[in-house]
Write a protein that holds these residues in place. Sequence first.
Motif, PDB file in Angstrom:
ATOM      1  N   SER A 101      13.187 -18.089 -35.613  1.00 16.14           N
ATOM      2  CA  SER A 101      14.187 -19.154 -35.623  1.00 16.14           C
ATOM      3  C   SER A 101      15.301 -18.807 -34.644  1.00 16.14           C
ATOM      4  CB  SER A 101      14.771 -19.303 -37.029  1.00 16.14           C
ATOM      5  OG  SER A 101      15.560 -18.155 -37.347  1.00 16.14           O
ATOM      6  N   SER A 102      16.222 -19.741 -34.472  1.00 16.24           N
ATOM      7  CA  SER A 102      17.423 -19.427 -33.708  1.00 16.24           C
ATOM      8  C   SER A 102      18.254 -18.429 -34.510  1.00 16.24           C
ATOM      9  CB  SER A 102      18.223 -20.697 -33.430  1.00 16.24           C
ATOM     10  OG  SER A 102      18.541 -21.352 -34.652  1.00 16.24           O
ATOM     11  N   SER A 103      19.037 -17.643 -33.832  1.00 16.52           N
ATOM     12  CA  SER A 103      19.794 -16.566 -34.492  1.00 16.52           C
ATOM     13  C   SER A 103      21.229 -16.990 -34.759  1.00 16.52           C
ATOM     14  CB  SER A 103      19.788 -15.316 -33.620  1.00 16.52           C
ATOM     15  OG  SER A 103      20.378 -15.587 -32.354  1.00 16.52           O
ATOM     16  N   ILE A 104      21.849 -16.292 -35.699  1.00 12.70           N
ATOM     17  CA  ILE A 104      23.264 -16.507 -35.995  1.00 12.70           C
ATOM     18  C   ILE A 104      23.960 -15.151 -36.022  1.00 12.70           C
ATOM     19  CG2 ILE A 104      22.795 -18.582 -37.354  1.00 12.70           C
ATOM     20  CD1 ILE A 104      23.248 -16.942 -39.857  1.00 12.70           C
ATOM     21  N   ASN A 105      25.252 -15.174 -35.747  1.00 15.10           N
ATOM     22  CA  ASN A 105      26.058 -13.951 -35.758  1.00 15.10           C
ATOM     23  C   ASN A 105      26.840 -13.859 -37.058  1.00 15.10           C
ATOM     24  OD1 ASN A 105      25.716 -12.782 -32.938  1.00 15.10           O
ATOM     25  ND2 ASN A 105      26.370 -14.855 -32.434  1.00 15.10           N
ATOM     26  N   VAL A 106      26.735 -12.726 -37.709  1.00 17.96           N
ATOM     27  CA  VAL A 106      27.482 -12.458 -38.932  1.00 17.96           C
ATOM     28  C   VAL A 106      28.414 -11.286 -38.666  1.00 17.96           C
ATOM     29  CG1 VAL A 106      27.353 -11.688 -41.330  1.00 17.96           C
ATOM     30  CG2 VAL A 106      25.681 -13.330 -40.457  1.00 17.96           C
ATOM     31  N   THR A 107      29.707 -11.509 -38.948  1.00 10.75           N
ATOM     32  CA  THR A 107      30.720 -10.479 -38.696  1.00 10.75           C
ATOM     33  C   THR A 107      31.452 -10.157 -39.991  1.00 10.75           C
ATOM     34  OG1 THR A 107      31.039 -11.334 -36.452  1.00 10.75           O
ATOM     35  CG2 THR A 107      32.739  -9.859 -37.316  1.00 10.75           C
ATOM     36  N   VAL A 108      31.625  -8.880 -40.254  1.00 13.38           N
ATOM     37  CA  VAL A 108      32.362  -8.430 -41.436  1.00 13.38           C
ATOM     38  C   VAL A 108      33.702  -7.896 -40.969  1.00 13.38           C
ATOM     39  CG1 VAL A 108      32.362  -6.941 -43.467  1.00 13.38           C
ATOM     40  CG2 VAL A 108      30.198  -7.853 -42.568  1.00 13.38           C
ATOM     41  N   GLY A 109      34.786  -8.563 -41.433  1.00 16.02           N
ATOM     42  CA  GLY A 109      36.124  -8.194 -41.005  1.00 16.02           C
ATOM     43  C   GLY A 109      36.841  -7.314 -42.005  1.00 16.02           C
ATOM     44  N   GLY A 110      38.104  -7.038 -41.693  1.00 14.93           N
ATOM     45  CA  GLY A 110      38.919  -6.181 -42.549  1.00 14.93           C
ATOM     46  C   GLY A 110      39.888  -6.976 -43.389  1.00 14.93           C
ATOM     47  N   SER A 111      41.146  -7.071 -42.925  1.00 12.35           N
ATOM     48  CA  SER A 111      42.179  -7.734 -43.716  1.00 12.35           C
ATOM     49  C   SER A 111      42.299  -9.217 -43.404  1.00 12.35           C
ATOM     50  CB  SER A 111      43.531  -7.053 -43.469  1.00 12.35           C
ATOM     51  OG  SER A 111      43.842  -7.061 -42.079  1.00 12.35           O
ATOM     52  N   VAL A 112      41.787  -9.657 -42.234  1.00 10.84           N
ATOM     53  CA  VAL A 112      41.881 -11.063 -41.835  1.00 10.84           C
ATOM     54  C   VAL A 112      40.538 -11.510 -41.256  1.00 10.84           C
ATOM     55  CG1 VAL A 112      43.002 -12.749 -40.312  1.00 10.84           C
ATOM     56  CG2 VAL A 112      44.350 -10.918 -41.348  1.00 10.84           C
ATOM     57  N   ILE A 113      40.104 -12.703 -41.634  1.00 20.83           N
ATOM     58  CA  ILE A 113      38.865 -13.267 -41.069  1.00 20.83           C
ATOM     59  C   ILE A 113      39.115 -14.709 -40.632  1.00 20.83           C
ATOM     60  CG2 ILE A 113      37.337 -11.805 -42.456  1.00 20.83           C
ATOM     61  CD1 ILE A 113      36.792 -14.314 -44.201  1.00 20.83           C
ATOM     62  N   LEU A 114      38.279 -15.181 -39.720  1.00 22.67           N
ATOM     63  CA  LEU A 114      38.314 -16.568 -39.281  1.00 22.67           C
ATOM     64  C   LEU A 114      37.050 -17.250 -39.790  1.00 22.67           C
ATOM     65  CD1 LEU A 114      39.585 -18.855 -37.553  1.00 22.67           C
ATOM     66  CD2 LEU A 114      38.194 -18.017 -35.642  1.00 22.67           C
ATOM     67  N   GLN A 115      37.208 -18.204 -40.686  1.00 28.66           N
ATOM     68  CA  GLN A 115      36.070 -18.951 -41.222  1.00 28.66           C
ATOM     69  C   GLN A 115      35.761 -20.113 -40.283  1.00 28.66           C
ATOM     70  OE1 GLN A 115      37.453 -19.949 -45.171  1.00 28.66           O
ATOM     71  NE2 GLN A 115      36.680 -18.048 -46.050  1.00 28.66           N
ATOM     72  N   SER A 116      34.560 -20.099 -39.721  1.00 26.66           N
ATOM     73  CA  SER A 116      34.160 -21.108 -38.747  1.00 26.66           C
ATOM     74  C   SER A 116      32.689 -21.456 -38.955  1.00 26.66           C
ATOM     75  CB  SER A 116      34.383 -20.590 -37.321  1.00 26.66           C
ATOM     76  OG  SER A 116      33.597 -19.421 -37.094  1.00 26.66           O
ATOM     77  N   PRO A 117      32.207 -22.567 -38.381  1.00 30.15           N
ATOM     78  CA  PRO A 117      30.798 -22.953 -38.560  1.00 30.15           C
ATOM     79  C   PRO A 117      29.846 -21.870 -38.063  1.00 30.15           C
ATOM     80  CG  PRO A 117      32.052 -24.769 -37.650  1.00 30.15           C
ATOM     81  CD  PRO A 117      32.952 -23.576 -37.609  1.00 30.15           C
ATOM     82  N   VAL A 118      28.743 -21.688 -38.814  1.00 27.69           N
ATOM     83  CA  VAL A 118      27.757 -20.683 -38.445  1.00 27.69           C
ATOM     84  C   VAL A 118      26.888 -21.188 -37.301  1.00 27.69           C
ATOM     85  CG1 VAL A 118      25.826 -19.302 -39.283  1.00 27.69           C
ATOM     86  CG2 VAL A 118      27.729 -19.807 -40.803  1.00 27.69           C
ATOM     87  N   LEU A 119      26.464 -22.435 -37.384  1.00 25.24           N
ATOM     88  CA  LEU A 119      25.554 -23.017 -36.401  1.00 25.24           C
ATOM     89  C   LEU A 119      26.328 -23.838 -35.379  1.00 25.24           C
ATOM     90  CD1 LEU A 119      22.785 -24.232 -38.869  1.00 25.24           C
ATOM     91  CD2 LEU A 119      22.783 -22.146 -37.497  1.00 25.24           C
ATOM     92  N   PRO A 120      25.724 -24.155 -34.236  1.00 26.92           N
ATOM     93  CA  PRO A 120      26.380 -25.029 -33.257  1.00 26.92           C
ATOM     94  C   PRO A 120      26.775 -26.350 -33.887  1.00 26.92           C
ATOM     95  CG  PRO A 120      24.435 -24.005 -32.285  1.00 26.92           C
ATOM     96  CD  PRO A 120      24.416 -23.665 -33.744  1.00 26.92           C
ATOM     97  N   VAL A 121      27.936 -26.865 -33.489  1.00 26.04           N
ATOM     98  CA  VAL A 121      28.441 -28.117 -34.036  1.00 26.04           C
ATOM     99  C   VAL A 121      28.047 -29.264 -33.110  1.00 26.04           C
ATOM    100  CG1 VAL A 121      30.345 -27.028 -35.254  1.00 26.04           C
ATOM    101  CG2 VAL A 121      30.664 -27.754 -32.891  1.00 26.04           C
ATOM    102  N   MET A 122      27.989 -30.467 -33.674  1.00 26.96           N
ATOM    103  CA  MET A 122      27.579 -31.640 -32.917  1.00 26.96           C
ATOM    104  C   MET A 122      28.736 -32.191 -32.094  1.00 26.96           C
ATOM    105  SD  MET A 122      24.836 -33.512 -32.504  1.00 26.96           S
ATOM    106  CE  MET A 122      23.888 -33.314 -34.023  1.00 26.96           C
ATOM    107  N   GLU A 123      28.446 -32.558 -30.880  1.00 26.68           N
ATOM    108  CA  GLU A 123      29.445 -33.159 -30.011  1.00 26.68           C
ATOM    109  C   GLU A 123      30.031 -34.406 -30.678  1.00 26.68           C
ATOM    110  OE1 GLU A 123      29.788 -34.814 -25.399  1.00 26.68           O
ATOM    111  OE2 GLU A 123      27.844 -34.555 -26.367  1.00 26.68           O
ATOM    112  N   GLY A 124      31.364 -34.495 -30.672  1.00 25.63           N
ATOM    113  CA  GLY A 124      32.046 -35.630 -31.289  1.00 25.63           C
ATOM    114  C   GLY A 124      32.501 -35.381 -32.707  1.00 25.63           C
TER     115      GLY A 124
END
Length: 266
Positions: A101-124
Amino acid sequence: MTMETSFLSVLALTSLLFCSTYQVHLTVSPSSSQYFQGKSVSLSCEEENSSAGWTVWRNTTIRRSKCGDGWGEIKGSVCVINYILKKDTGVYWCGSINGSSSSINVTVGGSVILQSPVLPVMEGDDVTLSCRARNPTHNLPAAFFKDGVFIGNESSGNLILLHVSSSDEGLYKCNIRGHGESPSSRISVKDKPPATSKAPPPTSSPLQLLLTVFRHLMVFCPYFISTFLLVSICRNKWPASNKVCGGQSVQELEERVEDVTKQHHL
């Protein structure tokens, strides 16, 4: 080439086409590209028919391995990381003998994280980026950056990207004063599929309507007139309804005229 060889060739080509279009994707729960240490994360391979035969793989700074091989716990078709750590940061995907399948990046942070979409988002689409501190858990004001450039402060800790396009692609991160900075996450934007619209029904001009009526008259009138004249002649010559005219009774000819008239009106 024998019939058997031809059949095997077609079967092989069909199998190749099937495998090349085989679609499976990796889902992550909770859905985010970044996590705090100690959280539980579930990964599963989802395919239209079933998830059988697919395994979650990853590539970290340590090694490339599959779920259950020193990390994660397989529970049915789900791979569960009960206590995620920084060493679990890496690229994850689904793999089998049919491909990957297509791959995704998983990051484990410390005291602060940025929650964002895992997969590419649709234009618009509108996309929300949330900056979160481990403690306290309530929302705090945060500064946001794209590709290392400051793009704004948000008192709620949420940055909303309206109607995203390819120009919004890049690496995003955030900073909460007194708590620290999050790792970076990439936002990718995929093209919106073309809209499928039904063609409007064709409009008929007065000339087209006139030609249609004339065409029907040309088809209907000669048969109707000839039949009507034949009935009139037969009726004058043989008034009795049981007489035969042209191989048919007058009554049958009258019924034929009536049927033709009904069909024309239908």
